[in-house]
Design an enzyme around this catalytic site. Structure first.
Site, PDB file in Angstrom:
ATOM      1  N   THR B  53       0.869  -1.174   0.000  1.00 18.46           N
ATOM      2  CA  THR B  53       0.000   0.000   0.000  1.00 18.46           C
ATOM      3  C   THR B  53       0.901   1.217   0.000  1.00 18.46           C
ATOM      4  O   THR B  53       1.873   1.295   0.768  1.00 18.46           O
ATOM      5  CB  THR B  53      -1.017  -0.026   1.162  1.00 18.46           C
ATOM      6  OG1 THR B  53      -1.870   1.117   1.040  1.00 18.46           O
ATOM      7  CG2 THR B  53      -0.369  -0.048   2.538  1.00 18.46           C
ATOM      8  N   GLU B  54       0.622   2.150  -0.915  1.00 17.29           N
ATOM      9  CA  GLU B  54       1.627   3.156  -1.252  1.00 17.29           C
ATOM     10  C   GLU B  54       1.913   4.156  -0.136  1.00 17.29           C
ATOM     11  O   GLU B  54       2.875   4.899  -0.197  1.00 17.29           O
ATOM     12  CB  GLU B  54       1.254   3.890  -2.547  1.00 17.29           C
ATOM     13  CG  GLU B  54      -0.065   4.633  -2.533  1.00 17.29           C
ATOM     14  CD  GLU B  54      -1.198   3.783  -3.112  1.00 17.29           C
ATOM     15  OE1 GLU B  54      -1.149   2.537  -3.009  1.00 17.29           O
ATOM     16  OE2 GLU B  54      -2.143   4.384  -3.655  1.00 17.29           O
ATOM     17  N   ASN B  55       1.064   4.173   0.907  1.00 17.35           N
ATOM     18  CA  ASN B  55       1.372   5.053   2.024  1.00 17.35           C
ATOM     19  C   ASN B  55       2.475   4.502   2.923  1.00 17.35           C
ATOM     20  O   ASN B  55       2.855   5.154   3.890  1.00 17.35           O
ATOM     21  CB  ASN B  55       0.107   5.357   2.836  1.00 17.35           C
ATOM     22  CG  ASN B  55      -0.599   4.115   3.310  1.00 17.35           C
ATOM     23  OD1 ASN B  55      -0.835   3.198   2.539  1.00 17.35           O
ATOM     24  ND2 ASN B  55      -0.921   4.059   4.581  1.00 17.35           N
ATOM     25  N   SER B  95       8.617   4.073  -0.934  1.00 16.84           N
ATOM     26  CA  SER B  95       7.400   3.426  -1.423  1.00 16.84           C
ATOM     27  C   SER B  95       7.232   3.649  -2.923  1.00 16.84           C
ATOM     28  O   SER B  95       6.884   2.740  -3.672  1.00 16.84           O
ATOM     29  CB  SER B  95       6.183   3.976  -0.677  1.00 16.84           C
ATOM     30  OG  SER B  95       5.028   3.279  -1.064  1.00 16.84           O
TER      31      SER B  95
END
Lengths: 236, 225
Positions: B53-55, B95
């Site tokens: 998840t890109e966070n 990320s």
């Protein structure tokens, strides 16, 4: 002796000037330094440019800063979220300008700014409205757009724990933009739940080295945006 | 197109299950917000996938059982999640290095429109009073090795979402590899949309009538029986 602790958030932010560019860590409520943002509101500083992934929710934290009319421009990737009513109103009425940046480009612009890199090429947004008008160049047959590094006068972030040199560790996905924003701020202020003696944090696990941190404020029990909103809180 | 019976086609869960079947063991996968999130529920037994998840989390697990999750352990949709054994946390620049640097095998995204050349529009309708918001979608389509779209075949008002060319602002040009809809699975090829699989009980004409571009037939007969 190096000791970057200051007594209060108010003291940490006392010298901020009108017109400053301020980076604010956080992705949604995770990592949002609410107590530092509220102290920023208290200073009265205005005409600010805010660099942050989102624009806050409800009427606390970032949204409260916006609601107070202190922000002339926002640089972010996702300004609307559930419960965000303040920014949409300011944007539609033209009172706050928006520079919309893809999230990864925002991250890399911040990293580059902090790393002494003035600009870089990225494939992100090529052929889209967010790439239009940008300087374009081909490498190995693929197109890239030129993006510029970002720096800030002041960076506000939240960590879990720091030592008095400013070595910081974070909590889970609250880390998000904070380590790179710490690099890109002329003055970086971190709020942490606990400050420990140098040597108490294993150097192998330090996430943000102390050289990137200028001031440390202890906030033992930081508020969470969702809890404040659920309680109907507003600020000031 | 108002004659479309409402009970025709795969459900959201069916679509997610169908995507999950196609993800190879050991893949590193980013799932977008909405129907793509459901894909994680349907990974066939015996396969291990690592969700990004890109966070800032690799090894994302499902939402916590109770509602008292850590507000600082969330996914890109800002929902509480968990971290699986073997997970790692990292900052935004790392990320998106994973994303842009081609380290992720697959990204599954939603769509407003997909064009026959693979153009994707999924972040804005371009309406003047809309608040534009893009998040990580443009980075994902620029950097992840394969882009799958999962979407209803048409809009709520029956307009095709698979089109000759997108009318909404693009997220990325020529980026989509495959589309999973409630009616069919369709590849984006150099020649255009090519049918991979039809929902049983639906014929090619039915799907073609709801598609805004030419659908090329499956090369050999692999239609579902």
């Amino acid at each position: 002796m190096i000791d970057k602790r200051v007594e209060s958030a108010a003291e940490a932010l006392a010298d901020i000037r009108d017109g400053s560019t301020v980076m604010v860590g956080g992705f949604g409520e995770a990592g949002s330094p609410i107590e530092l943002i509220h102290a920023l509101i208290d200073t009265g500083a205005t005409n600010l440019t805010i660099i942050s992934n989102n624009c806050g929710s409800g009427e606390v934290g970032l949204a409260a800063l916006l609601k107070a009319g202190r922000v002339s421009k926002v640089i972010c990737s996702f300004p609307r979220t559930a419960n965000s009513t303040v920014f949409p109103e300011l944007y539609r009425s033209g009172r706050t300008a928006l520079e919309l940046v893809p999230q990864g480009t925002l991250a890399e612009r911040i990293r580059a700014g902090g790393a002494g890199i003035p600009a870089f090429y990225t494939p992100t947004a090529v052929g889209t409205p967010l790439g239009d008008g940008k300087e374009c160049r081909e490498f190995d047959g693929r197109s890239y757009v030129l993006e510029y590094g970002l720096r800030a006068n002041v960076t506000l972030i939240k960590g879990r724990r720091a030592d008095s040199h400013g070595n910081v560790v974070f909590n889970k996905t609250a880390r998000n933009f904070s380590p790179i924003m710490a690099m890109a701020g002329e003055t970086t202020i971190v709020q942490v739940e606990q400050v420990v003696e140098p040597g108490s944090i294993d150097p192998e696990v330090v996430v943000t080295p102390g050289i990137f941190v200028d001031r440390i404020v202890t906030v033992m029990s930081p508020a969470h945006e969702s809890a404040l909103i659920a309680a109907g809180a507003t600020y000031p | 197109m108002s004659d479309a019976p409402s009970n025709v086609g795969w459900t959201r869960e069916d679509m997610a299950r169908r995507v999950a079947q196609d993800i190879p063991d050991g893949s590193y996968v980013n799932l977008g917000i909405g129907i793509p999130e459901l894909v994680a529920r349907f990974v066939p037994q015996g396969r291990e996938l690592v969700y990004h998840t890109e966070n800032g989390l690799l090894g994302m697990g499902p939402s916590p059982e109770s509602d008292d999750g850590d507000p600082e352990l969330i996914n890109a949709g800002k929902r509480h999640v968990t971290a699986n054994p073997g997970a790692s946390f990292f900052h935004q620049s790392d990320s998106f290095a994973m994303i842009r640097g081609g380290h992720l095998d697959l990204c599954v995204l939603g769509a407003l429109q997909v064009a026959q050349n693979g153009d994707l529009a999924n972040w804005s309708t371009g309406e003047p009073d809309a608040i534009p918001a893009v998040g990580g979608a443009m980075d994902l389509v620029a950097g992840v090795k394969a882009i799958y779209v999962i979407t209803q075949h048409t809009t709520k008002t029956g307009e095709p979402k698979l089109v000759e060319s997108c009318t909404y602002p693009l997220t990325g040009a020529r980026v989509v590899n495959r589309v999973y809809t409630d009616l069919a699975v369709i590849d984006v090829t150099p020649e255009g949309f090519r049918l991979v699989e039809l929902n049983p009980g639906i014929d090619l004409d039915f799907v073609q009538n709801r598609t805004g571009a030419q659908l090329l037939p499956t090369p050999e007969s692999t239609l579902s029986t």
